[in-house]
Design a protein around this motif. Sequence first.
Motif, PDB file in Angstrom:
ATOM      1  N   ASP A  48       1.033  -0.752  -0.094  1.00  0.00           N
ATOM      2  CA  ASP A  48       0.140  -0.277  -0.174  1.00  0.00           C
ATOM      3  C   ASP A  48       1.076   0.915  -0.101  1.00  0.00           C
ATOM      4  OD1 ASP A  48      -1.962   2.465   0.651  1.00  0.00           O
ATOM      5  OD2 ASP A  48      -2.099   0.772   2.438  1.00  0.00           O
ATOM      6  N   LEU A  49       0.392   1.910  -1.277  1.00  0.00           N
ATOM      7  CA  LEU A  49       1.634   3.840  -0.990  1.00  0.00           C
ATOM      8  C   LEU A  49       1.320   4.556   0.479  1.00  0.00           C
ATOM      9  CD1 LEU A  49       1.242   4.155  -4.820  1.00  0.00           C
ATOM     10  CD2 LEU A  49       3.409   2.777  -4.031  1.00  0.00           C
ATOM     11  N   ASP A  50       1.819   5.056   0.869  1.00  0.00           N
ATOM     12  CA  ASP A  50       1.867   6.092   1.433  1.00  0.00           C
ATOM     13  C   ASP A  50       1.211   6.681   1.046  1.00  0.00           C
ATOM     14  OD1 ASP A  50       3.087   3.694   3.400  1.00  0.00           O
ATOM     15  OD2 ASP A  50       5.406   4.772   2.833  1.00  0.00           O
ATOM     16  N   ASP A  78      -3.800   2.052  -5.585  1.00  0.00           N
ATOM     17  CA  ASP A  78      -2.710   1.949  -4.862  1.00  0.00           C
ATOM     18  C   ASP A  78      -2.245   1.296  -3.373  1.00  0.00           C
ATOM     19  OD1 ASP A  78      -3.929   3.030  -1.833  1.00  0.00           O
ATOM     20  OD2 ASP A  78      -2.482   4.331  -1.371  1.00  0.00           O
ATOM     21  N   LYS A 117       3.502   2.173   9.003  1.00  0.00           N
ATOM     22  CA  LYS A 117       3.073   3.178   7.831  1.00  0.00           C
ATOM     23  C   LYS A 117       3.882   4.948   8.532  1.00  0.00           C
ATOM     24  CE  LYS A 117      -0.383   2.340   4.634  1.00  0.00           C
ATOM     25  NZ  LYS A 117       0.254   3.506   4.061  1.00  0.00           N
TER      26      LYS A 117
HETATM   27 MG    MG Z   1      -2.507   4.147   0.488  1.00  0.00          MG
END
Ligand code: MG
Length: 366
Positions: free
Chosen positions: A19-21, A114, A168
């Motif tokens: 999962d992109l931040d 994402d 994260k």
């Molecule tokens: Mg994300």
Amino acid sequence: MAQDQLPAPNTARKILHIDLDAFYAAVEQRDFPELRGRPVVVGGAPNSRGVVATCSYEARAFGIRSAMPASQAYRLCPEAVFVQPRFEVYRAISLEMRAIFLEFTELVEPVSLDEAYLDVSARSLSFDSALGIAREIKRRIRETTGLTASAGVSYNKFLAKIASDRNKPDGLCLILPEQGRNLVADLPIRAFHGIGRATEAKLRALGIERGRDLQRWPLARLIRQFGKAGEHYHRIAHGIDERPVLPNRSRKSWGAETTFPTDLSDKAEMIASLARLAEEVLRRLARQGLEARGLTIKVKYDNFQQVTRTRTLDHPFRDLREVLPHLAELLDRTAAGTRKVRLLGVSFSSLERPSPAGQLDLFTLD
Ligand code: MG
Ligand code: TTP
């Protein structure tokens, strides 16, 4: 005992969740350096009735969150920079990220632009090696898109998702089979993916606040309260989730690309690189039982400007030998050679399933 009906964790499975931040906000900070280090809100204007799509981690420190009215975000942090989303850019990055996933496994299930699950069981016998793949995917994403992603590794989708959330941003977290159940015990119900607000309220009304409360509830009672979903809650509470990673089978093209450590100026080297990429993609297509009539190359010059060139045949490419002259011709239609090249990509489209010899092909995928 209800627990006795549960299967043991399937330790052979190695599932990744990536999962992109702060996705949209990170892209805006990447493309507009003046936004870096600042609270950035992507979405509606502060004086509009719009909502926050997402915001940078700097903005999260002020309590701003996705789906909050933009006007409320403004009250929380008037000095935040409010920007409009640029969906075409996000979509293009999403495709770049998927191409990276497919270098590692065909079993990729995209969840949103994402976010995706990957099943890497076939190529990682140990959790250590799955962790190595996750690390490598993070590195490739950073190198290709300039963005950070968080990755979770575990033996099922539920725990892989929880793992990717844990550290994260730029996180990497492994949850081993022997840790799953204890870890779930401590989780607040709200952190359970798939348990929405309404169910959370219902569970809390029953005195279920954390995973351990759920673990104590007998299956029959959960089913009485929540129907079929009760069975799922029971299983995930014990760290069991057998849902498979379901790849999106309706994709229209397959590709691979590579960014060079130093920009290329020699065309022979470029063709060699394109050939390697084409060979890799043809192999993946063959594994899926697919053939392609369309060929596209992508060239990114040293100034990040990018062009594509495409050719479509009236019959499927048979093998790499047949692809090679087209690669060279397509490359000749770019400025590669006179300009330096930082990235090359190859993709195949107009996909077909070969029909049994001599018959008409009735099953074309696009
Ligand atoms: Mg994300
Ligand atoms: P998320 O992955 O949920 O959020 P994120 O990537 O911004 O932040 P992080 O993963 O680090 O917590 O969503 C991905 C993108 O989807 C997000 O950047 C913007 C968009 N989005 C919305 O437009 N509305 C929403 O309510 C949410 C949750 C996301």
